[in-house]
Design an enzyme around this catalytic site. Structure first.
Site, PDB file in Angstrom:
ATOM      1  N   HIS A 120       6.167 -63.464  66.797  1.00 47.64           N
ATOM      2  CA  HIS A 120       7.143 -64.217  67.788  1.00 47.64           C
ATOM      3  C   HIS A 120       6.411 -64.842  68.911  1.00 47.64           C
ATOM      4  O   HIS A 120       6.315 -64.749  70.102  1.00 47.64           O
ATOM      5  CB  HIS A 120       8.325 -62.828  68.435  1.00 47.64           C
ATOM      6  CG  HIS A 120       9.339 -63.755  69.135  1.00 47.64           C
ATOM      7  ND1 HIS A 120      10.162 -63.735  68.759  1.00 47.64           N
ATOM      8  CD2 HIS A 120       9.443 -64.709  69.917  1.00 47.64           C
ATOM      9  CE1 HIS A 120      11.476 -64.119  69.665  1.00 47.64           C
ATOM     10  NE2 HIS A 120      10.656 -64.585  70.494  1.00 47.64           N
ATOM     11  N   GLU A 165      11.223 -68.157  64.676  1.00 51.14           N
ATOM     12  CA  GLU A 165      11.521 -69.837  65.576  1.00 51.14           C
ATOM     13  C   GLU A 165      10.803 -70.385  64.821  1.00 51.14           C
ATOM     14  O   GLU A 165       9.503 -70.594  65.862  1.00 51.14           O
ATOM     15  CB  GLU A 165      11.643 -69.312  66.775  1.00 51.14           C
ATOM     16  CG  GLU A 165      13.512 -68.625  67.157  1.00 51.14           C
ATOM     17  CD  GLU A 165      14.389 -69.362  68.520  1.00 51.14           C
ATOM     18  OE1 GLU A 165      13.334 -69.740  68.814  1.00 51.14           O
ATOM     19  OE2 GLU A 165      15.103 -68.965  68.677  1.00 51.14           O
ATOM     20  N   GLU A 351      19.831 -63.989  67.835  1.00 47.73           N
ATOM     21  CA  GLU A 351      19.474 -64.558  68.655  1.00 47.73           C
ATOM     22  C   GLU A 351      20.759 -65.703  69.170  1.00 47.73           C
ATOM     23  O   GLU A 351      20.780 -66.362  68.660  1.00 47.73           O
ATOM     24  CB  GLU A 351      18.572 -65.155  69.222  1.00 47.73           C
ATOM     25  CG  GLU A 351      17.649 -64.239  69.480  1.00 47.73           C
ATOM     26  CD  GLU A 351      16.478 -64.776  69.939  1.00 47.73           C
ATOM     27  OE1 GLU A 351      16.437 -66.535  70.967  1.00 47.73           O
ATOM     28  OE2 GLU A 351      14.648 -65.036  69.256  1.00 47.73           O
TER      29      GLU A 351
HETATM   30  O1  IFM Z   1      13.706 -66.539  74.889  1.00 47.13           O
HETATM   31  C1  IFM Z   1      13.673 -67.326  73.737  1.00 47.13           C
HETATM   32  C2  IFM Z   1      13.169 -66.655  73.002  1.00 47.13           C
HETATM   33  O2  IFM Z   1      12.088 -66.194  72.726  1.00 47.13           O
HETATM   34  C3  IFM Z   1      13.227 -67.286  71.091  1.00 47.13           C
HETATM   35  N1  IFM Z   1      14.716 -68.067  71.239  1.00 47.13           N
HETATM   36  C4  IFM Z   1      15.073 -68.420  72.372  1.00 47.13           C
HETATM   37  C5  IFM Z   1      15.050 -68.024  73.521  1.00 47.13           C
HETATM   38  C6  IFM Z   1      15.409 -68.879  75.131  1.00 47.13           C
HETATM   39  O3  IFM Z   1      15.083 -69.632  75.194  1.00 47.13           O
END
Ligand code: IFM
Length: 445
Positions: A120, A165, A351
């Site tokens: 991450h 991501e 998420e």
């Molecule tokens: O906090 C982030 C996360 O680390 C990755 N996805 C989006 C979230 C909110 O911006």
């Protein structure tokens, strides 16, 4: 709102290592690129960094109780590569590994299923110094890290994600320069994206070869891109270009389609160097696709953008959180596309959540009212349920985030948590959204 989801649907909450752990100098951990970046003046809001964050490294048992109190059955977290491998590869730092062993044991003792993400965004600084994701040795180091983690934890952790991501790793980190390591070179960013994708496939193969019974995936972020005027061919083209840049560039190779032809043509000499066998490695079989979804965008054709010819158009009719517009239907559209156009057999929303300017109630210091977040979650859960009812194979949903945390370049100025964190005392206070989530889970039991 009733919980009409199937009984085996997985509900959870999510976090990541650098955003919550703190203890950056403890237990043999070395710096990652985010330590370096956040300590470089001017890179994050108010020069905030993750040195202490939510002090989860010390408070993890309490945090597991927060999860348990919500009543959810799963927790998505990430491990810090540099905590486990201070040199990025080679000798394992036992103290670092022990932290994750204890966390996993604590979760299992509380009947919470771990969903572990290996990367991450916190690349060990020492690997970045040797070229980072542009250096094939980093890919090998990631493969070793993945294999080792499964070797040690694979009998207890069934669900694994390689990357979170990848677009952010590549584009925010190496093109827009607003995330670590803060570079601004589009060609390099595409090479980084390629390295990350190859490392994903290498890691999947390494994890599979342990022979454990695993549920393996990856968690890209999706930004549905719609034409501002669907009747205008140029708007449709602009939206397709953005979709190619953000979504398809990562998705197509994962399912064995290679990089999208239209984007290869657009990028021309900027395209990454691909070694023989790379595309087969990227397309290694996964068991599920994670879906990180927050918002959608609308595009019109623009001559100013010389590469993609896109300009995003504000949608005044949409409401906003603290940092994004709200479009729950985009979640359904994404899930439907991943199933119907890409054929993914198992999906999880890994998420989804919202940032609001939360404050402790001035009359009751144990309450934080966040009606916007409650509505945001209700509306997105509705879209997820719609997908389930339409037989889209959505198996779980992780709310971002368990608690307020270090929101990257925004530091602590933006709050995404279901729990409010008082960073002076490290007290966690369940917001109304946490109470709502708990009731929602209870109503399905
Ligand atoms: O906090 C982030 C996360 O680390 C990755 N996805 C989006 C979230 C909110 O911006």
């Amino acid at each position: 709102m009733n919980n009409d989801f199937p009984h085996d649907f997985v509900f959870g909450v999510a976090t990541s290592a650098y955003q919550i752990e703190g203890a950056v100098g403890e237990g043999g951990r070395t710096p990652s690129i985010w330590d370096t970046f956040s300590h470089t003046p001017g890179k994050t809001e108010l020069n905030h960094n993750g040195d202490i964050a939510c002090d989860h490294y010390h408070l993890y048992k309490d945090d597991v109780q927060l999860i348990k109190n919500l009543g959810v059955g799963a927790y998505r977290f990430s491990t810090s590569w540099n905590r486990v491998f201070p040199k990025g590869y080679g000798e394992v730092n036992q103290e670092g590994m022990d932290f994750y062993k204890k966390l996993v044991d604590e979760l299992l003792e509380n009947n919470i299923e771990p969903f572990l993400t290996l990367y991450h965004w916190d690349l060990p600084q020492c690997l970045y110094d040797e070229g980072g994701w542009m250096n094939r040795d980093t890919l090998k180091a990631f493969e070793e890290y993945a294999g080792t983690m499964v070797h040690v934890l694979g009998d207890k952790v069934k669900n694994w994600m390689t990357h979170n991501e990848m677009w952010c790793t590549a584009m925010l980190g190496h093109h827009q320069g607003i995330f670590a390591p803060g570079e601004s070179n589009f060609k390099n960013a595409l090479q980084v994206a390629h390295g990350v994708l190859v490392s994903h496939g290498m890691a999947i193969r390494a994890m599979r070869s342990t022979g454990q019974d695993l549920n393996l995936g990856i968690a890209p972020n999706f930004l549905p891109s719609y034409p501002q005027d669907p009747d205008k061919e140029r708007d449709r083209k602009a939206a397709a270009n953005f979709d190619g840049y953000f979504n398809r560039w990562f998705l197509d190779p994962l399912v064995g389609r290679g990089y999208p032809e239209d984007m290869l043509n657009l990028y021309g000499p900027l395209c990454p160097k691909v070694e023989s066998g790379d595309m087969e490695i990227i397309a290694s079989d996964i068991d599920f696709l994670g879906v990180n979804y927050y918002n959608s965008n609308w595009y019109t054709w623009s001559e100013e953008d010389k590469l993609l010819h896109t300009a995003s158009v504000d949608q005044p009719h949409l409401e906003w959180t603290a940092d994004r517009d709200i479009y729950p239907e985009g979640l359904y559209d994404t899930l439907e596309r991943l199933y119907k156009d890409y054929g993914f057999k198992s999906l999880y929303v890994t998420e989804n959540g919202a940032a609001y300017d939360d404050h402790i109630d001035s009359l009751d210091s144990n309450r934080v009212h966040d009606p916007g977040r409650v509505k945001f979650l209700q509306d997105h859960f509705d879209q997820a349920l719609r997908a389930v009812k339409d037989n889209i194979p959505l198996n779980g949903y992780f709310v971002w985030s368990l608690m307020d945390n270090f929101e990257w370049a925004a530091g602590y100025t933006i709050r995404y948590g279901l729990h409010y964190v008082d960073y002076d005392t490290q007290q966690r206070i369940p917001k109304d959204s946490a109470l709502w989530y708990k009731d929602f889970i209870d109503s399905g039991k």
